[in-house]
Design a protein around this motif. Structure first.
Motif, PDB file in Angstrom:
ATOM      1  N   ALA A   1      66.766 -15.936  62.495  1.00 48.05           N
ATOM      2  CA  ALA A   1      67.668 -17.046  62.812  1.00 48.05           C
ATOM      3  C   ALA A   1      67.034 -18.003  63.808  1.00 48.05           C
ATOM      4  O   ALA A   1      67.144 -19.232  63.653  1.00 48.05           O
ATOM      5  N   CYS A   2      66.362 -17.472  64.815  1.00 47.67           N
ATOM      6  CA  CYS A   2      65.682 -18.339  65.796  1.00 47.67           C
ATOM      7  C   CYS A   2      64.589 -19.160  65.127  1.00 47.67           C
ATOM      8  O   CYS A   2      64.458 -20.360  65.399  1.00 47.67           O
ATOM      9  N   ALA A   3      63.807 -18.522  64.269  1.00 44.20           N
ATOM     10  CA  ALA A   3      62.745 -19.240  63.568  1.00 44.20           C
ATOM     11  C   ALA A   3      63.329 -20.347  62.703  1.00 44.20           C
ATOM     12  O   ALA A   3      62.822 -21.475  62.690  1.00 44.20           O
TER      13      ALA A   3
ATOM     14  N   LEU B   1      58.525 -27.173  69.271  1.00 51.26           N
ATOM     15  CA  LEU B   1      59.463 -26.512  68.367  1.00 51.26           C
ATOM     16  C   LEU B   1      58.737 -25.867  67.193  1.00 51.26           C
ATOM     17  O   LEU B   1      59.095 -24.775  66.744  1.00 51.26           O
ATOM     18  N   PHE B   2      57.713 -26.538  66.702  1.00 56.16           N
ATOM     19  CA  PHE B   2      56.927 -26.001  65.591  1.00 56.16           C
ATOM     20  C   PHE B   2      56.239 -24.699  65.976  1.00 56.16           C
ATOM     21  O   PHE B   2      56.340 -23.689  65.274  1.00 56.16           O
TER      22      PHE B   2
ATOM     23  N   LEU C   1      56.946 -20.877  64.611  1.00 58.67           N
ATOM     24  CA  LEU C   1      55.932 -19.991  64.035  1.00 58.67           C
ATOM     25  C   LEU C   1      55.861 -18.664  64.775  1.00 58.67           C
ATOM     26  O   LEU C   1      55.686 -17.604  64.169  1.00 58.67           O
ATOM     27  N   CYS C   2      56.010 -18.719  66.085  1.00 58.59           N
ATOM     28  CA  CYS C   2      56.014 -17.493  66.886  1.00 58.59           C
ATOM     29  C   CYS C   2      57.159 -16.586  66.460  1.00 58.59           C
ATOM     30  O   CYS C   2      56.971 -15.386  66.262  1.00 58.59           O
TER      31      CYS C   2
ATOM     32  N   GLY D   1      56.522 -14.851  63.175  1.00 58.69           N
ATOM     33  CA  GLY D   1      55.673 -13.677  63.377  1.00 58.69           C
ATOM     34  C   GLY D   1      56.421 -12.522  64.004  1.00 58.69           C
ATOM     35  O   GLY D   1      56.205 -11.360  63.645  1.00 58.69           O
ATOM     36  N   LEU D   2      57.311 -12.815  64.944  1.00 59.14           N
ATOM     37  CA  LEU D   2      58.097 -11.746  65.556  1.00 59.14           C
ATOM     38  C   LEU D   2      59.048 -11.117  64.548  1.00 59.14           C
ATOM     39  O   LEU D   2      59.311  -9.909  64.597  1.00 59.14           O
ATOM     40  N   MET D   3      59.545 -11.900  63.617  1.00 56.53           N
ATOM     41  CA  MET D   3      60.393 -11.348  62.565  1.00 56.53           C
ATOM     42  C   MET D   3      59.574 -10.413  61.667  1.00 56.53           C
ATOM     43  O   MET D   3      60.026  -9.323  61.321  1.00 56.53           O
ATOM     44  N   VAL D   4      58.357 -10.817  61.331  1.00 60.16           N
ATOM     45  CA  VAL D   4      57.482  -9.955  60.538  1.00 60.16           C
ATOM     46  C   VAL D   4      57.188  -8.666  61.303  1.00 60.16           C
ATOM     47  O   VAL D   4      57.193  -7.566  60.731  1.00 60.16           O
TER      48      VAL D   4
END
Length: 85
Positions: A15-17, A32-33, A37-38, A41-44
């Protein structure tokens, strides 16, 4: 209970991404971009955690999980240091 927490962490990162990248598309603010992206990656990394702890506990996915997390933080750091306005 741990599976619920792992899942909620992954959904929160997603949701944050989504929100960060949507705001980037509207404003074209580089921070923001890189933040978006960070969080991708944290979701992955959180999905790898779910796979590591719940789906295939016999396989150690800690090194790839830490590599994805470090790369995500590196993207955010790059955006903060080199691409800030």
């Amino acid at each position: 209970m741990a599976s619920v927490v792992y899942g909620l962490c992954a959904l929160t990162a997603l949701a944050c991404a989504f929100l960060l990248l949507r705001a980037y598309r509207r404003t074209r603010n580089q921070l923001l971009f890189w933040s978006g992206l960070c969080f991708c990656g944290l979701m992955v990394s959180n999905v790898l955690l779910i796979l590591d702890k719940l789906v295939i506990p016999d396989l150690d996915l800690r090194p790839p999980r830490l590599l994805v997390t470090a790369a995500s933080m590196g993207l955010l750091l790059y955006g903060l240091v080199y691409r800030s306005e």
